[in-house]
Design a protein around this motif. Structure first.
Motif, short mmCIF file in Angstrom:
data_model
loop_
_atom_site.label_atom_id
_atom_site.label_comp_id
_atom_site.label_asym_id
_atom_site.label_seq_id
_atom_site.Cartn_x
_atom_site.Cartn_y
_atom_site.Cartn_z
N LYS A 162 34.31 -52.96 50.43
CA LYS A 162 34.17 -54.46 50.72
C LYS A 162 34.99 -55.27 51.43
O LYS A 162 34.82 -56.17 52.20
CB LYS A 162 33.96 -55.08 49.25
N ARG A 163 36.60 -54.80 51.18
CA ARG A 163 37.52 -55.41 52.00
C ARG A 163 37.22 -55.01 53.46
O ARG A 163 37.62 -56.11 54.44
CB ARG A 163 38.76 -54.79 51.49
N ILE A 209 49.16 -55.28 46.25
CA ILE A 209 50.26 -54.63 47.23
C ILE A 209 49.55 -53.43 48.10
O ILE A 209 49.44 -53.33 49.24
CB ILE A 209 51.46 -54.48 46.69
N ASN A 210 48.90 -52.73 47.21
CA ASN A 210 48.35 -51.27 47.74
C ASN A 210 47.21 -51.60 48.67
O ASN A 210 46.95 -50.68 49.63
CB ASN A 210 47.93 -50.46 46.69
N ALA A 211 46.49 -52.81 48.40
CA ALA A 211 45.45 -53.15 49.57
C ALA A 211 45.86 -53.23 50.79
O ALA A 211 44.91 -53.37 51.80
CB ALA A 211 44.55 -54.34 48.92
N ARG A 234 35.66 -56.85 58.78
CA ARG A 234 34.71 -56.75 60.19
C ARG A 234 34.04 -57.96 60.46
O ARG A 234 33.60 -58.37 61.71
CB ARG A 234 33.81 -55.68 59.80
N LEU A 235 33.43 -58.67 59.27
CA LEU A 235 32.71 -59.81 59.37
C LEU A 235 33.58 -60.93 59.94
O LEU A 235 33.14 -61.83 60.69
CB LEU A 235 32.03 -60.07 57.94
N MET A 236 34.66 -61.18 59.36
CA MET A 236 35.75 -62.30 59.69
C MET A 236 36.40 -62.12 60.96
O MET A 236 36.95 -62.92 61.70
CB MET A 236 36.64 -62.68 58.46
N GLY A 237 36.67 -60.86 61.28
CA GLY A 237 37.59 -60.77 62.40
C GLY A 237 37.37 -61.21 63.64
O GLY A 237 38.24 -62.01 64.38
N PRO A 238 35.98 -61.10 64.20
CA PRO A 238 36.02 -61.82 65.54
C PRO A 238 36.04 -63.27 65.55
O PRO A 238 36.61 -64.22 66.39
CB PRO A 238 34.28 -61.47 65.78
N TYR A 239 35.89 -63.94 64.25
CA TYR A 239 35.71 -65.43 64.24
C TYR A 239 37.16 -65.92 64.04
O TYR A 239 37.52 -66.88 64.74
CB TYR A 239 35.01 -65.95 62.68
N VAL A 291 33.06 -71.54 49.63
CA VAL A 291 33.54 -70.30 49.26
C VAL A 291 34.56 -70.28 48.43
O VAL A 291 35.60 -71.05 48.46
CB VAL A 291 33.82 -69.12 50.49
N ASP A 292 34.40 -69.60 47.10
CA ASP A 292 35.28 -69.50 46.14
C ASP A 292 36.33 -68.32 46.53
O ASP A 292 36.11 -67.00 46.22
CB ASP A 292 34.94 -69.17 44.81
N ARG A 293 37.52 -68.72 47.31
CA ARG A 293 38.29 -67.48 47.97
C ARG A 293 38.89 -66.79 46.85
O ARG A 293 39.20 -65.68 46.99
CB ARG A 293 39.27 -68.70 48.60
N PRO A 294 39.53 -67.41 45.72
CA PRO A 294 40.00 -66.60 44.62
C PRO A 294 39.16 -65.47 44.29
O PRO A 294 39.52 -64.16 44.01
CB PRO A 294 40.54 -67.45 43.69
N LYS A 295 37.97 -65.80 43.96
CA LYS A 295 36.89 -65.05 43.38
C LYS A 295 36.65 -63.96 44.51
O LYS A 295 36.61 -62.56 44.44
CB LYS A 295 35.74 -65.57 43.25
N LEU A 296 36.43 -64.42 45.80
CA LEU A 296 36.17 -63.55 46.96
C LEU A 296 37.50 -62.43 47.14
O LEU A 296 37.32 -61.23 47.36
CB LEU A 296 35.84 -64.05 48.02
N GLY A 297 38.67 -62.87 46.88
CA GLY A 297 39.74 -62.04 47.08
C GLY A 297 39.71 -61.05 45.96
O GLY A 297 40.14 -59.84 46.17
N GLN A 298 39.44 -61.37 44.61
CA GLN A 298 39.34 -60.33 43.74
C GLN A 298 38.19 -59.26 43.79
O GLN A 298 38.64 -58.05 43.59
CB GLN A 298 38.86 -60.98 42.52
N ILE A 299 37.23 -59.75 44.50
CA ILE A 299 36.12 -58.77 45.02
C ILE A 299 36.85 -57.53 45.83
O ILE A 299 36.86 -56.28 45.78
CB ILE A 299 34.99 -59.40 45.51
N VAL A 300 37.26 -58.02 46.94
CA VAL A 300 37.72 -57.24 48.03
C VAL A 300 38.93 -56.43 47.93
O VAL A 300 39.10 -55.24 48.10
CB VAL A 300 37.64 -58.00 49.52
N PHE A 301 39.95 -57.12 47.08
CA PHE A 301 41.07 -56.30 46.65
C PHE A 301 40.81 -55.12 45.79
O PHE A 301 41.57 -54.17 45.88
CB PHE A 301 42.09 -57.09 46.02
N ASN A 302 39.82 -55.15 44.95
CA ASN A 302 39.68 -54.02 44.02
C ASN A 302 38.29 -53.14 44.58
O ASN A 302 38.06 -52.07 44.09
CB ASN A 302 38.99 -54.50 42.82
N ASP A 303 37.99 -53.40 46.00
CA ASP A 303 36.78 -52.36 46.40
C ASP A 303 37.17 -52.18 48.10
O ASP A 303 36.97 -53.10 48.96
CB ASP A 303 35.52 -53.12 46.31
N PRO A 304 37.90 -51.18 48.44
CA PRO A 304 38.19 -50.94 49.88
C PRO A 304 37.08 -51.04 50.76
O PRO A 304 37.29 -51.54 51.99
CB PRO A 304 38.77 -49.57 49.84
#
Length: 230
Positions: free
Chosen positions: A79-80, A158-160, A85-90, A64-77
């Motif tokens: 998707k964040r 920061i606001n995320a 929800r997906l990662m929490g249990p793991y 996974v391209d973590r920086p790219k995924l970070g950009q996606i979720v930081f700008n979309d509540p």
């Protein structure tokens, strides 16, 4: 066993405090390290995230391209929240697995370094809760300097997160990291004294040694009761 919760905000210096605990011999369970492990190629977390966000978040290696995924979720509540929800249990399972390893080693005090300590409801498992706080302007400047980002992008990240002032209200121990590194070290010297104070009976009971004492006491108690019944 004393389970100390350590949290803060992006750019607050939480990682620096975590390293100070390591330097003083206190074992750390780092949620960010756990998150990286559960997102490795082929894992259950990796499959869930790729299914939700598509192959475009993958590097040529398949990781996974973590920086790219970070950009996606930081700008979309939305998707964040989906990613959490997906990662929490793991992540939770990974954290408790690391805690159990330390318990087996007989560790009396451990620190859970969890950025989303309150959001993930893990604060109920920790006492005391340490919040690394910094004033908003210092937080913004440090984040911009660290990541080389513009103010607008830094503010978005920061606001995320949960506001630091709200986390501050929930703290048992507050570390104000708005000053210099020397100021932080001086503050930390007071914190480490509090963290290393003698365990309560409840905390001792949760440790490996406490469990052993309880087992031995119960075992001999049963033997005595059986002999008395004869």
């Amino acid at each position: 066993m004393r389970i100390v919760g350590l949290t803060g905000g992006i750019g607050s210096g939480k990682s620096t405090v975590s390293n100070l605990f390591k330097a003083h011999g206190i074992p750390i369970v780092d949620a960010d390290v756990v998150a990286r492990n559960v997102l490795k190629k082929g894992t259950g977390g990796w499959k869930k995230v790729v299914a939700a966000f598509g192959d475009e978040i993958l590097l040529p290696s398949g990781e996974v391209d973590r920086p790219k995924l970070g950009q996606i979720v930081f700008n979309d509540p939305d998707k964040r929240q989906l990613l959490n929800r997906l990662m929490g249990p793991y992540i939770s399972s990974g954290i408790f697995r690391e805690m159990f390893k330390l318990w087996l080693k007989g560790c009396k005090i451990i620190v859970l370094d969890v950025p989303l300590l309150f959001e993930a409801k893990m604060d109920k498992w920790t006492k005391p809760i340490i919040v690394v706080w910094v004033d908003p302007e210092t937080q913004l400047q440090r984040l911009m300097s660290r990541d080389g980002t513009i103010a607008e992008e830094a503010k978005s990240r920061i606001n995320a997160q949960m506001p630091l002032d709200l986390k501050r209200e929930k703290a048992d121990i507050l570390i104000d990291n708005s000053g210099s590194l020397d100021d932080l070290n001086e503050c930390f010297r007071e914190v480490i004294v509090q963290v290393r104070k003698p365990l309560t009976w409840t905390e001792f009971g949760l440790s490996r040694d406490g469990a052993f004492v309880a087992f031995v006491s119960t075992f001999f108690g049963v033997i005595v009761c059986r002999r008395a019944a004869l």
